[in-house]
Enzyme design. Sequence first.
Site, PDB file in Angstrom:
ATOM      1  N   ASP A   1     -45.870 -43.360  19.378  1.00  0.00           N
ATOM      2  CA  ASP A   1     -46.595 -44.581  19.737  1.00  0.00           C
ATOM      3  C   ASP A   1     -48.033 -44.491  19.244  1.00  0.00           C
ATOM      4  OD1 ASP A   1     -44.325 -45.328  21.094  1.00  0.00           O
ATOM      5  OD2 ASP A   1     -45.068 -44.677  23.056  1.00  0.00           O
TER       6      ASP A   1
HETATM    7  N1  URA Z   1     -41.901 -41.174  24.020  1.00  0.00           N
HETATM    8  C1  URA Z   1     -42.840 -42.124  24.203  1.00  0.00           C
HETATM    9  O1  URA Z   1     -42.861 -42.789  25.237  1.00  0.00           O
HETATM   10  N2  URA Z   1     -43.753 -42.307  23.246  1.00  0.00           N
HETATM   11  C2  URA Z   1     -43.797 -41.582  22.110  1.00  0.00           C
HETATM   12  O2  URA Z   1     -44.681 -41.786  21.278  1.00  0.00           O
HETATM   13  C3  URA Z   1     -42.819 -40.600  21.925  1.00  0.00           C
HETATM   14  C4  URA Z   1     -41.877 -40.406  22.892  1.00  0.00           C
END
Ligand code: URA
Length: 250
Positions: A107
Amino acid sequence: MPEKMRIDKLLSNMGLGTRSEIKRAVKQGKVTLNGTVVKDSGLIIDPIAQEVAYEGERVIYRNVIYLMLNKPQGVISATEDNKDRTVIDLLKQEDTLLNPFPVGRLDKDTVGLLLLTNDGQLAHELLSPRKHVDKTYEALVWGDVGEVEQTAFTAGVELDDGYVTMPAELMIVNKEEQPIGICSTIRLTIREGKFHQVKRMFDAVGKKVLTLKRISMGPLQLDESLEEGSYRELTAVEVEQLRAHRGREK
Ligand code: URA
């Protein structure tokens, strides 16, 4: 990757200039093939069998690149975006020449280990849902995380879309009182990669992820000496470990 290629393409892929700069260098007699000056910048060569030199120095050909990035917050795990900076924007120009792309997504606000490569086969196998490659995350979670969550994650929790997660391993690293209340530092290893999975797993047990960092993917560990936003090439050992790992199905 083609076995044979134009000599100007090889030299520009290796970071020695643009196609027109290479054309000029060829005209100036700076490029040799097996010791003979090259006259045509469009000459088709075999980069493995033939020896190319630029200004007298041997150019070692390679067609794959493997980079470990410690992704910072605020950049997108994509090759292009019309709004935000991408992880590719963090690379030096010469490291973009072989067109690496991120293996999977973190993310925008997640930091940590991101592999960038142009090895599509390896990327595909690391991401394949059938391979169940372990990914370990370290997170700061708002709330008192303990045995209840460990048991729930081992059994699998139901996400907001009804999907039940595969067994995941939760380790409690530390708990401390913060102005917002008790917060827990945890490590969570998951074997799949659903969208926002870690955050949604904690949502499912009524807790909120405040910060998230990926620290490993299969055998690849984040090099903690890399500052956020920095990257390095994988070592030959790391590449071998990834190749050996990808064949496994769990
Ligand atoms: N899980 C998440 O919630 N975000 C990420 O970036 C990776 C795994």
